[in-house]
Design an enzyme around this catalytic site. Sequence first.
Site, PDB file in Angstrom:
ATOM      1  N   GLU A 116       0.854  -1.388   0.142  1.00  0.00           N
ATOM      2  CA  GLU A 116      -0.349  -0.315   0.010  1.00  0.00           C
ATOM      3  C   GLU A 116       0.733   1.229   0.285  1.00  0.00           C
ATOM      4  OE1 GLU A 116      -2.719  -0.831  -0.666  1.00  0.00           O
ATOM      5  OE2 GLU A 116      -3.583  -2.418   0.545  1.00  0.00           O
ATOM      6  N   HIS A 141      -7.099  -2.368  10.091  1.00  0.00           N
ATOM      7  CA  HIS A 141      -8.826  -3.301   9.445  1.00  0.00           C
ATOM      8  C   HIS A 141      -9.609  -3.323  11.144  1.00  0.00           C
ATOM      9  CE1 HIS A 141      -6.259  -5.726   6.703  1.00  0.00           C
ATOM     10  NE2 HIS A 141      -5.816  -4.912   6.252  1.00  0.00           N
TER      11      HIS A 141
END
Length: 274
Positions: A116, A141
């Site tokens: 990412e 998350h």
Amino acid sequence: MTKFVDSEYVKNMREVTRESYFRYWDERNGGNVSYRLLTEEVEGFEDVHEVKRTLELGFDASALAGFYYLVTGTGRYFRNVYSRPELDLGLVKISEDGQSYDIVWGFEDGGKPTSEFPSHLMSHIERLKVNPNQRVVFHCHPTNLIALSFTQELSERHLSRLLWKMQAESIVVFPEGIGVIPYMTPGTNEIGEATAAKMSEFQTVLWPHHGVFASGSTLDETYGLIEVLEKAAMIYSQVGAQGGEIKQAITDKELQKIAEFFGMTPHEGFLDLD
Ligand code: 13P
Ligand code: ZN
């Protein structure tokens, strides 16, 4: 001179990744962090002056030319960063033309920055325009925030209002609300561009069915922002577990009052004040 592994920056990264792991926000290799360090903070260390490897970025990061980022590695587990920072973290320097970066410390077993990294760097570029002290992008998350993306309309106004109303001080911490992008493939330049576009308006962006991207000036502040968002989402989950019927709640006028009291301006149009 001291070694970089003993620096407060590596210590902070080890601690925050461990904390996030214990919250269940970073199962397996889930999550990644990038943390901008100033040249004067880095260059006093004896072991950061040799370029170990140079890797291509695949997009233009010239707005970050010469900047150092301490970043988590792709495929690496937050659970392990604490005990093996030299393998699972790396310090990189963005090239002068913004097309590549040099690894100057860490990733000792051949690792490289998170998949990412484009989303991180594009977000840094956007946030630096809003806040010159911008240093941190944190992706993880968080369970209850992700759950909201299944049960709620994916509207920034709706989700911001829902989160503000679950805990009185939420609006003080993220008065601009939360940004939302459509579901997209992780790790791509496209999700990076969509996230960064939202970052001009929001400090946090929800990735539906995946997680959250948060930005800030310090690791503490950025991690704290995720804590507040996730706490609000967790309360919403608990309200559901208690039957889901809301008998009383904070009104929009009361939210406005809290924001005013703390000198914050809520996102325009998100509160109904008439
Ligand atoms: P990395 O292991 O490449 O950091 O990816 C983890 C993740 O959460 C992707 O969104
Ligand atoms: Zn992820």
